[in-house]
Write an enzyme that holds these catalytic residues in place. Structure first.
Site, PDB file in Angstrom:
ATOM      1  N   TYR A 253       0.847  -1.103   0.124  1.00 38.59           N
ATOM      2  CA  TYR A 253       0.159  -0.101  -0.221  1.00 38.59           C
ATOM      3  C   TYR A 253       0.833   1.145  -0.255  1.00 38.59           C
ATOM      4  O   TYR A 253       0.477   2.317  -0.642  1.00 38.59           O
ATOM      5  CB  TYR A 253      -1.075   0.025   1.315  1.00 38.59           C
ATOM      6  CG  TYR A 253      -1.788   1.051   1.274  1.00 38.59           C
ATOM      7  CD1 TYR A 253      -2.884   1.453   0.399  1.00 38.59           C
ATOM      8  CD2 TYR A 253      -1.656   2.030   2.396  1.00 38.59           C
ATOM      9  CE1 TYR A 253      -3.695   2.462   0.722  1.00 38.59           C
ATOM     10  CE2 TYR A 253      -2.325   3.126   2.433  1.00 38.59           C
ATOM     11  CZ  TYR A 253      -3.499   3.412   1.412  1.00 38.59           C
ATOM     12  OH  TYR A 253      -4.362   4.588   1.774  1.00 38.59           O
TER      13      TYR A 253
ATOM     14  N   TYR B 221     -13.010  11.771   0.170  1.00 37.65           N
ATOM     15  CA  TYR B 221     -13.273  11.781   1.372  1.00 37.65           C
ATOM     16  C   TYR B 221     -14.488  12.422   1.988  1.00 37.65           C
ATOM     17  O   TYR B 221     -15.477  11.936   1.092  1.00 37.65           O
ATOM     18  CB  TYR B 221     -12.093  12.317   2.034  1.00 37.65           C
ATOM     19  CG  TYR B 221     -10.697  11.912   1.453  1.00 37.65           C
ATOM     20  CD1 TYR B 221     -10.360  10.787   1.294  1.00 37.65           C
ATOM     21  CD2 TYR B 221      -9.844  13.086   1.179  1.00 37.65           C
ATOM     22  CE1 TYR B 221      -9.219  10.094   0.784  1.00 37.65           C
ATOM     23  CE2 TYR B 221      -8.583  12.571   0.672  1.00 37.65           C
ATOM     24  CZ  TYR B 221      -8.194  11.170   0.410  1.00 37.65           C
ATOM     25  OH  TYR B 221      -6.907  10.971   0.073  1.00 37.65           O
TER      26      TYR B 221
END
Lengths: 308, 308, 308, 308
Positions: free
Chosen positions: D191, D243
């Site tokens: 990641y 977000y």
């Protein structure tokens, strides 16, 4: 006893000179008017005369301390069935938080958060008219304190009502889960009046004597509750009596207690005494700043902590 | 004393026959193996020999009861600075909840929720290697119980480690706020070993004597903590010692106590005694079902509740 | 156009035979009475006659679809100042959640969650009497749909009122933050009536034409809003129009839409058409099960998704 | 096309002079080093040459924009079974919130919050070694952008790793629910590297062309995904790509987009073009301040909003 009297006076004197007295509650105008200089202490031993210092005979708004009286009254009416309506666990959130109420499907955490106290008042209302329920609560407090001069401050009650949206939200919310059953306006009509009861430190100390004496008021001889119930109410005060500051109060003072935003705190010393303090300035958790300090000092000197 | 022995035996006998013994913890295989029929009680008076019943001399995993010992140890090391790292308020959520931790910026609610205990272990680690910290904790527990036979169950420790993702999440989360300072894997290496300490009811009861005796272990004469700190630790056990069941435990038993998912509970009777019970079956809050019942019955018969 | 008509008929036929039609809302008795077999579709192209199938000319309770109309009305009244009272972000919680409202200090996440719609209605009330505000909303909806036959179902409005504690809680809660300014009972009096507006699929489709046509209703020629505002309202429908199922609706259907628990959904195809569907059975998120499926199939066949 | 080039230049010029450029991300030192004066725009029409302005050929850290690529890759590997591991709903909380994750039993809200992207990376890891998975992601991005010069910034990857406690907490937390299946350190190893991919605006714009062109990259002729999947990925970008600012981005810009804390935003104009912007200063929600403004202005002038 003379030693106790001296300690009470010393503590009162020492704390009176503190610069930081906390912040007087201002969410309703009637409370904001009270001077932060007021400071009273009363200690009622289970077997002796009341000892006082400072403004111990001046009335103030007991606010959330009334939750202790309505809890006792409701337990007398429906016994342990009360626990189907309200839980007995400390709350990790602020005293009027609605978040936890949603997580737990409308069942309040304990009878001392606002939601829980409103549910308890709904029980006391029990089909009666609000006026009658208010009368019953007032009579019960007079009976506990053995003093018929205790009254409700109508201006405070009206002021609460005028700023009561948060509590109205709680009541409607619990109604949507069936936890509150009477119309929200009626339940809060009673609730705002119980919070507006005005008492002195002396009266408060006397009203709590049954909790320090296994359920029996030593002044009147009346058995108010069973010894077991007195212990249990004390336990609830210990774990839940100071909103989100209960852990700190137990840590510092070591006694079961119930505070109100009017600046009063009622603390129980099992088998020994009741202490009532009043100083309107509050700490960050909404508990009397000087009042807590006074209790901490007194518990320290007397060795009255229940924790050894 | 004979009366106390009789009560302990009666309670053990009566509860042993109960059909519902609760549910043994199964989140790690090593705990799930323990028989739900195990049931031990030990009472250590501050001034007399230990009284036992049932499996009081069989070792079990103390799990979260270890948090009481590490709290005491860390307070001894850095004193009240510990409260900069962990709070002292009861938690309204389950014992391993990360939600509250986020709301409060990584500062755990109290030293008895998992997050708080991990933060305390981080303090004890204090720059040492994990192995040394584990050794120090074990030596401290042996010192408290006055028994060098106490050991760590390595299989339990490994099993915890292998199923430790939730606790690893807590440790990394607190690290992101600077509340935990050592590498997460090191802190949890210590934490999993402290939880895996195996003790008998007798050993547990002896290890808590200093808390019932104003900080001084009456068996050894050592002053472990000051009287004030003993009171404060007892207060923390009362408000926070039973996860989300602390209110109920105070209500029913009325004593400071700390439970573990291994089925053990350690309860303090200030100035009188320590009680340790063990029965692996748990209630919905993760506390020993029979253990709590035994404490409730014993507190009722002895009148040992701190609440009157 | 003939192809579109055929698709609409095919989709209606295919879905009508489905066994699982979802669960009709039962939180108020008046909604629970509606048959789950009802199923209507209406498509209003921006430049052609309305196409219908099934029960497209039967009235049903538009419920939360009314939030689209009151949002448009309030924006017309106070413009972008509306965004001081309500936010524009999707809500991660259920449509009537009070938790998020507390976290965000009483400012609702968007105008389509109940709290947000109540705040919008408070704006529309704007000092007028509830009856006048209800009249204004109804007139606005008739104007949008170009149909004066549209009315409010009084029985539904009364039923909402009688089961409105959760919404009353939201209103009082926002009042405590100053986000709602009129008395809670007045705001909800209006709100419950707007939710009780009854419309057919045909009327609904017509009422949304201004959003598909850059703010101008092609049937009447009236400029309802600016092209920019039309786009923005469409955007809000896309991100927030389906409670906690907005992501899934965008994923499957790819059109801005607003649903109601009465089983209706209004979807906008920018520059092309408006689609209104009605089937009272709901999915787990409270959106019409067949209605969503019909929109998904129609968007697939027509290639009307805004996403390519 | 000349008109488009002119608009891009005008917008770049106008915004370059703005005083408030937002705040450069500083949670890792490598990102904090980037000058807030950097500002690039690239527009890649589906049928024409790329138009650029400013620093459009300078590489920057794509950070969360990489989540778009790994989502596409994972969908290619396991198809719709991906939705058993991650949901598709917008999140009402900040991008790295762990609270919502707990409420929803470890299943992330969508593939664009950190938790969701970590779960997607766990899918891609799929039994391979981290190094291989990193290689596969990098090759996929090069393939999408049709540019083998794209690389990973190792310093950024190391910096992420060194400050990765919050993401480690998320990974361990999801592992405790079985949502993440590989060792947390391995998943995050991949990641952190995907987040550290460095690309220019030009490369980014080219990499998104398949999403603007029904799944087929017009530059290379390769079918990357089906038209349906392209639409669905666009839908996810619209509802979840920014977000806790997704609603605002849809409201203002009206295009599917994905932002990263490095200051880049990739926006899709279905059937027309791809826009990539880069300006390191962020707004309160963590999205590029100038970048969002540039997209808003460009969408306004071109009429490219999907909402009409």
């Amino acid at each position: 006893m003379d030693e106790l009297k001296q300690w009470v006076n010393e503590i009162h004197l020492e704390l009176s000179t503190r610069a930081d007295k906390g912040r007087v509650a201002d969410y309703i105008p009637q409370l904001a008017k009270v001077s932060s200089d007021k400071f009273g202490i009363a200690v009622a031993p289970v077997n002796g005369p009341v000892i006082t210092a400072g403004d111990a005979d001046e009335s103030f708004s007991i606010q959330s301390i009334s939750k202790l009286f309505t809890l006792t009254l409701a337990l007398g009416q429906i016994g342990d069935r009360l626990w189907e309506r309200v839980d007995r666990e400390p709350s990790g959130n602020a005293f009027n938080s609605i978040v936890q109420l949603e997580q737990e499907q409308g069942k309040p955490r304990n009878p001392f958060v606002n939601a829980g106290a409103i549910a308890v008042t709904d029980v006391i209302l029990g089909g009666h008219r609000p006026k009658e329920a208010i009368g019953e609560i007032l009579r019960f407090v007079r009976f506990l304190a053995n003093d018929d001069a205790i009254n409700i401050d109508r201006l405070v009650a009206e002021s609460e009502q005028a700023h009561g949206d948060r509590n109205m939200a709680l009541a409607h919310f619990m109604r949507s889960f069936g936890v509150v059953r009477h119309p929200a306006a009626e339940v809060l009509g009673v609730y705002f009046h119980q919070c507006a009861i005005a008492m002195t430190c002396r009266q408060l100390a006397q009203s709590g004597l049954f909790l320090a004496n296994n359920g029996r008021n030593p002044a009147t001889g009346f058995n108010v509750v069973s010894p077991r119930r007195a212990r249990r109410i004390n336990a609830l005060m210990m774990t839940c009596g100071h909103y989100d500051g209960a852990g700190d109060f137990a840590f510092r003072v070591g006694l079961p207690g119930k505070s109100g935003v009017g600046g009063g705190i009622l603390a129980i010393v099992p088998n020994k005494a009741v202490i009532a303090v009043w100083s309107p300035g509050l700490d960050a958790s909404g508990n009397s700043l000087l009042g807590t300090a006074a209790l901490e000092m007194l518990a320290q000197r007397t060795g009255w902590s229940v924790f050894g």
